[in-house]
Structure formats: C-alpha cells, structure tokens
Motif scaffolding. Structure first.
Motif, PDB file in Angstrom:
ATOM      1  N   LYS A 203       8.877 -11.095   2.485  1.00 60.60           N
ATOM      2  CA  LYS A 203       9.803 -12.181   2.827  1.00 60.60           C
ATOM      3  C   LYS A 203       9.112 -13.233   3.686  1.00 60.60           C
TER       4      LYS A 203
ATOM      5  N   GLN B  49       8.635  -5.035   2.532  1.00 61.96           N
ATOM      6  CA  GLN B  49       9.650  -6.019   2.167  1.00 61.96           C
ATOM      7  C   GLN B  49       9.692  -7.147   3.185  1.00 61.96           C
TER       8      GLN B  49
ATOM      9  N   THR C  10       8.102   0.973   3.285  1.00 63.93           N
ATOM     10  CA  THR C  10       8.785   0.123   2.315  1.00 63.93           C
ATOM     11  C   THR C  10       9.470  -1.045   3.017  1.00 63.93           C
TER      12      THR C  10
END
Length: 91
Positions: free
Chosen positions: A58, A54, A50
C-alpha cells in the motif's frame, strides 16, 4: 528388630504402574501442547508477515501513484505500451 529367622523384614513392593501411566500421559500432553504452541507461533508469524507485506504494498502504491495513473485511454490496449508501429517522440 529382626524377623523370626534373623533377617530384615522385607518391604512390600509398591505397584507404580498407575503412576507410570500418569507420567506417560502427562508427558504426551506436554508434547502435544508444545507442538500446538509452535504451530500457533508459526501461524502468527505468517499472519504478521502477510500484514506487513500488504502494508508495504500500500505504501509503495501510494508513493508511485499506482500503474493505473500511467495508462492512457487513447490506446486500444494501454497495458501493452507503445508498439513499433506508433511513432515515439524521439523517432
């Protein structure tokens, strides 16, 4: 030396049921610890995945500049883009 009638002396039988219970309990505890370790390992891998997703999102947003920078405030609904009624540069 033999017994009174010439036989070997018999050894008294030892009760091992308490040891058997302890062994069974120890094996159960080991199995539970292994299951817990596997659960924690799976959870840690999921959390790591996870976090990596992320971070990748980004970085992708940073490279592309994100969707918001491409939306024009001049349109009523900028998410829909150019509709057929509006003229485009080539048409």
């Amino acid at each position: 030396m033999g017994g009174m009638f010439g036989g070997k002396p018999k050894m008294p039988k030892v009760d091992t049921s308490a040891q058997d219970k302890m062994i069974a309990q120890t094996q159960q505890q080991i199995e539970m610890q292994q299951k817990e370790t596997e659960r924690l390992r799976t959870q840690a891998e999921e959390e790591r995945r996870t976090v990596e997703e992320q971070l990748a999102a980004k970085q992708a947003a940073r490279r592309r500049g994100g969707k918001r920078s491409l939306l024009s405030e001049a349109r009523f609904m900028p998410e829909l883009g150019v509709t057929e009624e509006e003229q485009t540069l080539g048409g």
